[in-house]
Scaffold this motif. Sequence first.
Motif, short mmCIF file in Angstrom:
data_model
loop_
_atom_site.label_atom_id
_atom_site.label_comp_id
_atom_site.label_asym_id
_atom_site.label_seq_id
_atom_site.Cartn_x
_atom_site.Cartn_y
_atom_site.Cartn_z
N PHE B 145 2.28 -5.32 8.00
CA PHE B 145 2.88 -4.05 7.57
C PHE B 145 1.97 -2.86 7.91
N MET B 149 2.76 0.29 10.29
CA MET B 149 2.50 1.70 9.96
C MET B 149 1.79 2.40 11.12
N ILE B 255 11.12 -9.25 5.06
CA ILE B 255 11.39 -8.56 3.80
C ILE B 255 10.43 -7.38 3.62
N ILE B 256 9.15 -7.60 4.00
CA ILE B 256 8.16 -6.53 3.87
C ILE B 256 8.36 -5.47 4.95
N ASN B 259 10.84 -2.83 4.58
CA ASN B 259 10.43 -1.73 3.73
C ASN B 259 9.69 -0.65 4.49
N VAL B 260 8.87 -1.08 5.48
CA VAL B 260 8.11 -0.10 6.25
C VAL B 260 9.06 0.78 7.05
N PHE B 262 12.37 1.20 6.55
CA PHE B 262 13.58 1.59 5.81
C PHE B 262 14.82 0.98 6.45
N VAL B 270 17.14 -7.17 -1.78
CA VAL B 270 16.62 -7.98 -2.86
C VAL B 270 15.69 -7.15 -3.75
N PHE B 271 14.95 -6.20 -3.16
CA PHE B 271 14.08 -5.36 -3.99
C PHE B 271 14.89 -4.43 -4.87
N TYR C 218 1.70 -4.54 -1.55
CA TYR C 218 2.30 -3.45 -0.76
C TYR C 218 3.75 -3.22 -1.19
N VAL C 219 4.51 -4.29 -1.40
CA VAL C 219 5.90 -4.11 -1.82
C VAL C 219 6.05 -4.03 -3.34
N GLN C 238 1.50 5.52 2.90
CA GLN C 238 2.50 5.49 3.97
C GLN C 238 3.20 6.83 4.18
N ILE C 241 1.01 9.42 5.98
CA ILE C 241 0.27 8.92 7.14
C ILE C 241 0.13 9.98 8.23
#
Lengths: 524, 315, 282
Positions: B145, B149, B255-256, B259-260, B262, B270-271, C218-219, C238, C241
């Motif tokens: 992740f 970024m 899944i992670i 998130n980064v 969107f 799920v989140f 992180y999440v 984030q 950044i």
Amino acid sequence: MSLLSIQNLSLSIHGKPILKGVSIDIEAGQVCGVIGESGSGKSMTAFSVVQLLPDGASSEGKVMLDGIDVLTAHESTLCDLRGRAVGIVFQEPMTALNPVKTIGDQVMETILIHERVSKAEAMDRAADALTRCELPPDRFPMTRYPHELSGGQRQRVVIAMAIALRPKLLIADEPTTALDVTTQAEILQLLKQLVTEDGMSMMFITHDLAVVTGLADKIVIMKDGEVVERGHAATLHTEMQQPYTKQLFAASTHQPERGQQSTPDPILKVENAVRTYLLPRQSFFGERPEFHAVNDVSFDIKRGECLGLVGESGCGKSTLTRAILGLEPLKSGRITLDGEPVSTSVAQRRMQVVFQDPYGSFNPRHKVERLIKEPFHRLDRQATEQEVDDALVSVGLQPSDKHKYPHEFSGGQRQRIAIARALIIRPDLIILDEAVSALDVSVRAQVLDLLVELSREFDLTYLFITHDLTVVRSIADRILVMQKGKIVEQGATEDVFGAPSSDYTRSLIAAAPQLPDMTKASTS
Amino acid sequence: MLYYAVKRLGSLCISLIIASLVIFTCIEIVPGDPASFMLGINAQPDTIAALREELGLNQSLTQRYFGWVGGLLTGDLGTSYTYRSPVSEIVADRIAISLPLAIYALSLTVLIAFPVGLIAASKRGSVTDVSVMGATQLGIAIPNFWFAMLMVLIFAINLRWFSAGGFPGWDAGFWVAMKALTLPAIALALPQASILSRVMRSSLLDTLSEDYVRTARAKGLTRRQVMWRHALRNALIPVLTIIGLQFSFLLAGAIIIENVFFLPGLGRLVFQAITQRDLIVVESVIMLLVFAVIVVNFLVDLAYAWVDPRLRVQS
Amino acid sequence: MTHDSFVQSLFRSRNLVIGVGMTAVFAIAALVSLIWTPYDVTQLAIANKMQTPSATHWFGTDHFGRDILSMLMVGAQTSIAVAFIAVGIGMGIGVPLGLTAAARRGGVLDEIIMRGNDLVFAFPSLVIAIMITALFGPSAVNAIIAIGIFNIPVFARLSRGAALPLWTRDFIMSARVAGKGAARISVEHILPNIFNLLIVQGTIQFSLGILAEAGLSYVGLGAQPPIPSWGRMLAESQTLISIAPHLALFPGCTILLTVLGLNLAGDGLRDLLDPRIRRTGR
């Protein structure tokens, strides 16, 4: 000019000298046996000829093969030589073939990489080669995979690959060592036949003097990276000069002096023992098939005798060993030690075992003292210092050796430690499961002597299990021959060898390689 | 071969049944009353009763379990309490992003790892080998992740080659949609490709030391020919195992990574469902993820048999 | 192998020295942070927010004006603790399971254990974490449990796989002849012989645990505020950044270097301990 001429070849691997000034010549059509114990450099000599050496190898000298100096030749020249001018057969048929390719493809490959022929023609010629090696494609389809063949059949495939292009030289590196004695005889016969048919030269590497008898024209004996003796095969055993060669011959036919001391009363009784295993299901329905590893076996071992149990791999002798030790349940029948069932600890503490592999017999992380004390686990007390020392001394080691780890000993010494471990609780019966099979001949002779001496000193009874007829003949009082889970023959050693009653025993004895009779040869 | 496949299929079914039992137990039994759990402590008793009715909580546990499994099989996953729409529809929308992303990333992983592993193994000990293996060490150690970024910072914010996040939808055109998935797929693939390259290399080196490779060399094959004709296929066996495992890492990683960037995939869903305590959605999505992992492992088992003829006959 | 040659080869293994060195730096930072950090990480100083690295704040400050170096030091505690305990759970449960399966190889118990393992493998650690969080809410303990459960089948498979060939060795047969039971043999003979493998795998799982913990926090499924954690520092950085890249740079590099150090140490250990590579003394 010779077909192969190795002149003053020295080889070192990562700076460690392996070969020192080896010279061997092989004429066209000649069979040369190269004999030596482990570490003598015999295999490295062979691999030098085709330059298939491990990383870090550097050689000096000259190796002329069919007019080409292979030590200076370019890799592409060598690739052209390999397979076309020289074929190679390796020791381990079980791992020498690629498991994911069919045998037809693997034999064809030799042809396709050296000659511009169509796939169909290559296939025809591969079929020819396999047929010459007695694997005719109508009975053994070329679409078979290596795992669908037995060890001997795989070795035939390897040989077919090696001879497909009718090379001038065949290098065979212990090609029969991993095989059973009857299979060994067949493979030797096949090699002999191929050599004669094609007028091929052969370099036959082995540790076993008897194997090359009747096959080789000349013999070279190696020790510690040097050639110590060379001569004509027919006359070497009478004309040998070097003490090492004499010792090697003597050790191969060594006969320990046994004292006859067996009594008529049986110590171990095996009565109608049956042990079966369930095989994997063959179809979705129906019973899982059963495999009879030990099938209605009965025999006695008499107190003080050495009973030999002979059989080829898979005949059920290992299963029988485990059953006698009380480690495998029987389906039916019973095994008793002096009347006690062997599953009881009373009986088990009176038996010990020595295994084949001197490297696998010990936990590498324990010291000798802890290793040989292990059998005391069954007894109510701990071993005393004195008992450990005595056990070591009685097998010819030093009491101070108990503070060492097993890797600090040689193979023969480790086998002595294994015997010390078996002796320490003073058992009545010791099972020797291929106990000398992995040892070099000279070490083997010493260990056999030791066993005989110990049996006299400690009043021991042995069950000597082996595939090697020569060894069993030299040490056993009585012999059982086992085949496919059954005892097919039993009797006193000389009776069994002199007048075998079953066909199987006869074929075993016929297949066993024999050294020329030295007593006869030297007097004539 | 058929026997092998049917046997694997059998164990696939058993795994799925047990997995569904585990998930059902965790989500529907452990929290006590799912309805009051979902509505929180301040909920009115009649609201809870209404939700209980809606979720069918008044039925016995076995009825509920078989109802749920039956729904899974027929594609009826119930209705989301928070979204007020059928869970199957929501999930289908999200899968349209998550599944292509996982496949994209897995393809990248394999496409990078195979050549890299092959080159490193065939030039063992060379400068290429050492530097490539050094790079894979970095690739394994980098958190994906964070790498994502950094890529956003460089390629989206500074260079403006890609958009920083979001997904235009497949309606916007295949290539536009794929472009939006490119940075996420690279972020997912890099660590996995590093791992797979190393596995590929060491597996090749292991096979190259086998006896049959020496036999092949004795026939006159060059090192290169031996690598392609004999070592590669045998080396695939451990590589396949790792690819199977990596798929589950890719799913989890997705899944992670969603998130980064969107991305409105299963991960984001799920989140959101967790924050809104929408257990029905959580349960379905987890079952789906586990289903995917189990099916991929089944495919890997079949691939083993394709590579290794010994497995086709063994039980 | 004598003691001297062991120490010598230890230093000859460059990977091991570098890896252990790097790991030690982070371990020491975590230990020091227990008693001292350059700044208090709970104290907010909005006036100092988002400073770039300087002599007073080596790694700069975050959007609340907290010292990033101090936060990284305290965050190391969480990362190391979570990963370490998770490896402990994996080994503590997985190794006995694997040894049992190997001792009962081919039997019903073996089948059950290995099928159970396959099943757990089907749940990626993140999915386990999601399930736990859905039920109990997020916390560092969840992260430990999720990563720990994921580690169990890893160690179970490894120890079973390594124990199986040992069970066919003659020294195991000798121990059985001496009357030792399966449990005793597993502890006395099998475990010491697979110990090296377990240590190497433990190092690898430790580094994977640090990565997983960072991902979970992180999440938002890991340690919760105000406990500093590397993953959440990245999550918070984030949105900023483009204005303050250093907020993302330092935590990311910290994770990268810690994991790299552990992996190098693991590789070095394997080269040192694996008898297939190290043949001296044989």
